[in-house]
Design a protein around this motif. Structure first.
Motif, mmCIF file in Angstrom:
data_model
loop_
_atom_site.group_PDB
_atom_site.id
_atom_site.type_symbol
_atom_site.label_atom_id
_atom_site.label_comp_id
_atom_site.label_asym_id
_atom_site.label_seq_id
_atom_site.Cartn_x
_atom_site.Cartn_y
_atom_site.Cartn_z
ATOM 1 N N ARG A 94 -32.675 20.615 -31.689
ATOM 2 C CA ARG A 94 -31.466 21.013 -31.093
ATOM 3 C C ARG A 94 -31.139 20.195 -29.999
ATOM 4 N NH1 ARG A 94 -33.405 26.603 -29.309
ATOM 5 N NH2 ARG A 94 -35.328 25.046 -28.471
ATOM 6 N N ILE A 95 -29.818 19.318 -30.261
ATOM 7 C CA ILE A 95 -29.479 18.019 -29.512
ATOM 8 C C ILE A 95 -28.253 18.169 -28.711
ATOM 9 C CG2 ILE A 95 -29.382 15.631 -29.083
ATOM 10 C CD1 ILE A 95 -32.363 16.621 -29.675
ATOM 11 N N ALA A 96 -28.082 18.563 -27.538
ATOM 12 C CA ALA A 96 -26.767 19.001 -26.780
ATOM 13 C C ALA A 96 -26.023 17.298 -26.420
ATOM 14 C CB ALA A 96 -27.124 19.494 -25.444
ATOM 15 N N LEU A 97 -24.768 17.291 -26.584
ATOM 16 C CA LEU A 97 -24.057 16.307 -26.194
ATOM 17 C C LEU A 97 -23.059 16.468 -25.199
ATOM 18 C CD1 LEU A 97 -23.291 14.935 -29.753
ATOM 19 C CD2 LEU A 97 -25.359 14.394 -28.284
ATOM 20 N N SER A 98 -23.144 15.824 -24.235
ATOM 21 C CA SER A 98 -22.088 16.269 -23.083
ATOM 22 C C SER A 98 -21.729 15.167 -22.352
ATOM 23 C CB SER A 98 -22.846 16.857 -22.033
ATOM 24 O OG SER A 98 -23.415 18.054 -22.197
ATOM 25 N N ASP A 99 -20.573 15.029 -21.703
ATOM 26 C CA ASP A 99 -20.186 14.017 -20.610
ATOM 27 C C ASP A 99 -19.360 12.672 -20.985
ATOM 28 O OD1 ASP A 99 -20.423 14.127 -17.804
ATOM 29 O OD2 ASP A 99 -22.065 13.123 -17.758
ATOM 30 N N GLY A 100 -18.887 12.684 -22.245
ATOM 31 C CA GLY A 100 -18.264 11.538 -22.666
ATOM 32 C C GLY A 100 -19.214 10.341 -22.951
ATOM 33 N N ILE A 101 -20.375 10.884 -23.581
ATOM 34 C CA ILE A 101 -21.298 9.878 -23.796
ATOM 35 C C ILE A 101 -20.834 8.712 -24.807
ATOM 36 C CG2 ILE A 101 -23.489 11.393 -23.453
ATOM 37 C CD1 ILE A 101 -23.918 11.344 -26.694
ATOM 38 N N THR A 102 -21.285 7.609 -24.471
ATOM 39 C CA THR A 102 -20.916 6.410 -25.646
ATOM 40 C C THR A 102 -21.773 6.464 -26.768
ATOM 41 O OG1 THR A 102 -22.696 4.872 -24.271
ATOM 42 C CG2 THR A 102 -20.320 4.825 -23.379
ATOM 43 N N PRO A 103 -21.075 6.649 -27.664
ATOM 44 C CA PRO A 103 -21.764 6.876 -29.155
ATOM 45 C C PRO A 103 -22.372 5.582 -29.903
ATOM 46 C CG PRO A 103 -19.341 6.619 -29.552
ATOM 47 C CD PRO A 103 -19.669 6.428 -28.238
ATOM 48 N N SER A 104 -22.647 4.547 -29.067
ATOM 49 C CA SER A 104 -22.930 3.151 -29.650
ATOM 50 C C SER A 104 -24.260 3.392 -30.471
ATOM 51 C CB SER A 104 -23.001 2.196 -28.753
ATOM 52 O OG SER A 104 -23.945 2.629 -27.684
ATOM 53 N N ARG A 105 -25.445 4.060 -30.069
ATOM 54 C CA ARG A 105 -26.591 4.191 -30.485
ATOM 55 C C ARG A 105 -26.888 5.551 -31.396
ATOM 56 N NH1 ARG A 105 -25.952 0.468 -27.438
ATOM 57 N NH2 ARG A 105 -27.541 -0.857 -26.566
ATOM 58 N N LEU A 106 -26.095 6.368 -31.257
ATOM 59 C CA LEU A 106 -26.285 7.731 -31.715
ATOM 60 C C LEU A 106 -26.585 7.567 -33.364
ATOM 61 C CD1 LEU A 106 -26.880 10.626 -30.820
ATOM 62 C CD2 LEU A 106 -24.328 11.286 -31.092
ATOM 63 N N PRO A 107 -25.499 7.108 -34.063
ATOM 64 C CA PRO A 107 -25.525 7.191 -35.512
ATOM 65 C C PRO A 107 -26.783 6.337 -35.939
ATOM 66 C CG PRO A 107 -23.320 6.533 -34.874
ATOM 67 C CD PRO A 107 -24.113 6.301 -33.609
ATOM 68 N N ALA A 108 -27.071 5.356 -35.376
ATOM 69 C CA ALA A 108 -28.358 4.757 -35.832
ATOM 70 C C ALA A 108 -29.685 5.465 -35.559
ATOM 71 C CB ALA A 108 -28.617 3.384 -34.875
ATOM 72 N N LEU A 109 -29.626 6.312 -34.420
ATOM 73 C CA LEU A 109 -30.678 7.188 -33.921
ATOM 74 C C LEU A 109 -30.953 8.233 -35.096
ATOM 75 C CD1 LEU A 109 -32.983 8.241 -32.048
ATOM 76 C CD2 LEU A 109 -30.853 9.190 -30.713
ATOM 77 N N LEU A 110 -29.748 8.964 -35.253
ATOM 78 C CA LEU A 110 -29.727 10.049 -36.332
ATOM 79 C C LEU A 110 -30.225 9.649 -37.716
ATOM 80 C CD1 LEU A 110 -26.599 11.948 -35.332
ATOM 81 C CD2 LEU A 110 -28.747 12.365 -34.554
ATOM 82 N N ALA A 111 -29.808 8.437 -38.273
ATOM 83 C CA ALA A 111 -30.078 7.951 -39.333
ATOM 84 C C ALA A 111 -31.737 7.576 -39.381
ATOM 85 C CB ALA A 111 -29.361 6.649 -39.876
ATOM 86 N N ARG A 112 -32.298 7.036 -38.285
ATOM 87 C CA ARG A 112 -33.690 6.710 -38.318
ATOM 88 C C ARG A 112 -34.501 8.164 -38.473
ATOM 89 N NH1 ARG A 112 -36.213 1.952 -37.438
ATOM 90 N NH2 ARG A 112 -38.531 2.247 -36.765
ATOM 91 N N SER A 113 -34.164 8.890 -37.674
ATOM 92 C CA SER A 113 -34.637 10.472 -37.251
ATOM 93 C C SER A 113 -34.679 10.940 -39.015
ATOM 94 C CB SER A 113 -33.862 11.062 -36.524
ATOM 95 O OG SER A 113 -33.951 10.742 -35.031
ATOM 96 N N ARG A 114 -33.369 10.866 -39.766
ATOM 97 C CA ARG A 114 -33.518 11.596 -41.265
ATOM 98 C C ARG A 114 -34.519 10.917 -41.632
ATOM 99 N NH1 ARG A 114 -30.542 14.698 -43.991
ATOM 100 N NH2 ARG A 114 -30.246 14.270 -46.114
ATOM 101 N N GLU A 115 -34.478 9.374 -41.646
ATOM 102 C CA GLU A 115 -35.442 8.521 -42.562
ATOM 103 C C GLU A 115 -36.885 8.634 -42.328
ATOM 104 O OE1 GLU A 115 -36.581 3.831 -42.976
ATOM 105 O OE2 GLU A 115 -34.655 4.476 -42.262
ATOM 106 N N GLU A 116 -37.409 8.926 -41.095
ATOM 107 C CA GLU A 116 -38.797 9.010 -40.766
ATOM 108 C C GLU A 116 -39.214 10.370 -40.499
ATOM 109 O OE1 GLU A 116 -39.111 7.052 -36.850
ATOM 110 O OE2 GLU A 116 -39.091 5.181 -37.775
#
Length: 304
Positions: A94-116
């Motif tokens: 369960r991952i919380a997102l707050s504070d206007g984070i810059t999304p630059s790495r998030l898609p790659a991070l989620l894709a890698r998590s799904r793969e591994e």
């Protein structure tokens, strides 16, 4: 105490009007009043002060309200975990997102998590920073991302990734004469910036950068979302300051991203988690966060 008591309390606390609350709950006002009275008797305290003109929370009611929404969040997550298991997942992060984070790495991070870790379901929750911090303390979330570098005692805050701070410029604006815009030129024009009440960490980092010059910025408006920021920029009403990833993902026509002159200022996104031994799933996720940023830096160095 039953969930109906908590639900009735929550709706009355939101409406501060018994008739409107009863309408939302699709019940008559009399049974609603009885339910609140039952709850007050069980708790041994008055939760509301009612007059002919208004309904207000007592101090006890305000204290109770701080806890009740988390009960429903926990229940919803319990239901989600059952659905997750039914759909074949062996675990959930369960991952919380707050504070206007810059999304630059998030898609790659989620894709890698799904793969591994294909057997682990990742669920994202958007919320204000204070709710994320409280939720981490209450074990409602396993980790979170924010742009605030301090979350108080009991929460570990570590750098996750950086994103360059850039200027969002309306098409045909005079500052487009600069390929890299000096900050003093930016400050000649009205700015639209993030609202600290919603994007606390982002606003704090941008304000810290703006204070490098002894010149007060002309802030046209503070906004809660970057979509609204880009809308105002596209309309030619102001310049915006945001991460490169936010500007690149902008859908508004007529918005141009320009770097700032000099050493590129960077916006830092942080990973937040409880100060405790992480589960195996979370430990692997934390490793991926570090890998995603280092791999991105390596790729940028090879490209250059």
């Amino acid at each position: 105490m039953e969930f109906r008591h908590l639900r009735c309390f929550l709706i009355v606390a939101e409406e501060l009007h018994f008739a409107r609350a009863a309408e939302r709950l699709h019940i008559d006002q009399s049974p609603l009043s009885r339910t609140i009275k039952e709850l007050e008797e069980e708790l041994g305290a008055r939760l509301f002060v009612r007059t002919t003109r208004s309904t207000q929370l007592t101090r006890a009611g305000q204290s109770f309200l701080a806890h009740v929404p988390r009960v429903f969040t926990a229940l919803e997550q319990a239901r989600d975990s059952v659905k997750s298991a039914t759909n074949g997942f062996h675990g959930q992060l369960r991952i919380a997102l707050s504070d206007g984070i810059t999304p630059s790495r998030l898609p790659a991070l989620l894709a890698r998590s799904r793969e591994e870790d294909p057997e682990v379901e990742i669920r994202l929750f958007e919320m204000p920073l204070d709710q994320q911090i409280q939720g981490l303390h209450d074990d409602l979330y396993d980790a979170g991302f924010s742009m605030a570098e301090n979350a108080g005692d009991g929460i570990l805050v570590t750098p996750a990734w950086e994103d360059e701070l850039m200027v969002a410029v309306p098409a045909r604006h005079p500052v487009l004469a600069f390929k890299q815009i000096p900050l003093e030129e930016v400050l000649r024009y009205p700015l639209v910036l993030g609202d600290p009440a919603v994007c606390e960490g982002h606003a704090r980092q941008v304000d810290r950068f703006l204070r490098t010059l002894n010149q007060e910025p002309l802030i046209a408006q503070r906004v809660a979302t970057f979509d609204v920021m880009m809308t105002l920029v596209s309309a030619g009403l102001a310049l915006g300051l945001a991460g490169a990833a936010h500007i690149a993902s902008n859908r508004e026509p007529g918005v141009v991203g320009r770097p700032l002159a000099g050493q590129p200022p960077m916006l830092m996104t942080y990973l937040l988690r409880r100060d405790a031994e992480p589960s195996e799933m979370l430990a692997r996720f934390i490793e991926r966060v570090a890998f995603i940023d280092s791999a991105d830096d390596l790729g940028a160095a090879e490209d250059s």
